[in-house]
Design a protein around this motif. Structure first.
Motif, mmCIF file in Angstrom:
data_model
loop_
_atom_site.group_PDB
_atom_site.id
_atom_site.type_symbol
_atom_site.label_atom_id
_atom_site.label_comp_id
_atom_site.label_asym_id
_atom_site.label_seq_id
_atom_site.Cartn_x
_atom_site.Cartn_y
_atom_site.Cartn_z
ATOM 1 N N THR A 66 39.277 32.575 51.061
ATOM 2 C CA THR A 66 39.828 33.359 49.959
ATOM 3 C C THR A 66 38.668 33.987 49.200
ATOM 4 O O THR A 66 37.764 33.287 48.745
ATOM 5 C CB THR A 66 40.654 32.466 49.012
ATOM 6 O OG1 THR A 66 41.656 31.795 49.763
ATOM 7 C CG2 THR A 66 41.296 33.292 47.907
ATOM 8 N N HIS A 67 38.680 35.289 49.101
ATOM 9 C CA HIS A 67 37.630 36.014 48.368
ATOM 10 C C HIS A 67 38.322 36.719 47.208
ATOM 11 O O HIS A 67 39.102 37.634 47.417
ATOM 12 C CB HIS A 67 36.953 37.024 49.301
ATOM 13 C CG HIS A 67 35.629 37.502 48.789
ATOM 14 N ND1 HIS A 67 34.624 37.885 49.633
ATOM 15 C CD2 HIS A 67 35.146 37.657 47.534
ATOM 16 C CE1 HIS A 67 33.571 38.264 48.910
ATOM 17 N NE2 HIS A 67 33.877 38.128 47.639
ATOM 18 N N ASP A 68 38.049 36.256 45.994
ATOM 19 C CA ASP A 68 38.723 36.834 44.841
ATOM 20 C C ASP A 68 37.744 37.084 43.708
ATOM 21 O O ASP A 68 36.541 37.024 43.896
ATOM 22 C CB ASP A 68 39.906 35.969 44.389
ATOM 23 C CG ASP A 68 39.523 34.555 44.024
ATOM 24 O OD1 ASP A 68 38.326 34.233 43.994
ATOM 25 O OD2 ASP A 68 40.432 33.756 43.755
ATOM 26 N N GLU A 69 38.283 37.387 42.546
ATOM 27 C CA GLU A 69 37.520 37.803 41.377
ATOM 28 C C GLU A 69 36.703 39.057 41.693
ATOM 29 O O GLU A 69 35.556 39.195 41.277
ATOM 30 C CB GLU A 69 36.633 36.676 40.852
ATOM 31 C CG GLU A 69 37.445 35.499 40.334
ATOM 32 C CD GLU A 69 36.593 34.455 39.629
ATOM 33 O OE1 GLU A 69 35.392 34.698 39.388
ATOM 34 O OE2 GLU A 69 37.148 33.396 39.320
ATOM 35 N N LEU A 70 37.328 39.950 42.461
ATOM 36 C CA LEU A 70 36.695 41.215 42.813
ATOM 37 C C LEU A 70 37.152 42.306 41.871
ATOM 38 O O LEU A 70 38.308 42.329 41.460
ATOM 39 C CB LEU A 70 37.085 41.624 44.239
ATOM 40 C CG LEU A 70 36.500 40.771 45.351
ATOM 41 C CD1 LEU A 70 37.325 40.909 46.604
ATOM 42 C CD2 LEU A 70 35.066 41.182 45.592
#
Length: 73
Positions: free
Chosen positions: A29-33
């Protein structure tokens, strides 16, 4: 301003590894973009390449050369 001052240069990546029947399931999960940032655009292509190479490495013992130039058809 430096890159460290740019909120578009920061994000969070989470890796979840869990047993799944006789296998292992990896969820990335790659978030806070920041929407529309260079990083957000880059990861859309980057993670699929990295994870495809990891899958090949685990299945065959050899990863994909993600920096190789595409072969002409």
């Amino acid at each position: 301003a430096s890159q460290a001052d740019d909120p578009g240069s920061y994000s969070r990546v989470s890796f979840d590894i869990a047993a799944y029947e006789e296998m292992v399931r990896l969820t990335v999960t790659h978030d806070e973009l920041e929407a529309g940032s260079g990083m957000a655009k880059g990861i859309q292509q980057g993670w699929p390449l990295v994870l495809s190479s990891l899958k090949s490495l685990l299945e065959t013992g050899q990863g994909i050369d993600v920096f190789a130039k595409p072969q002409a058809a």
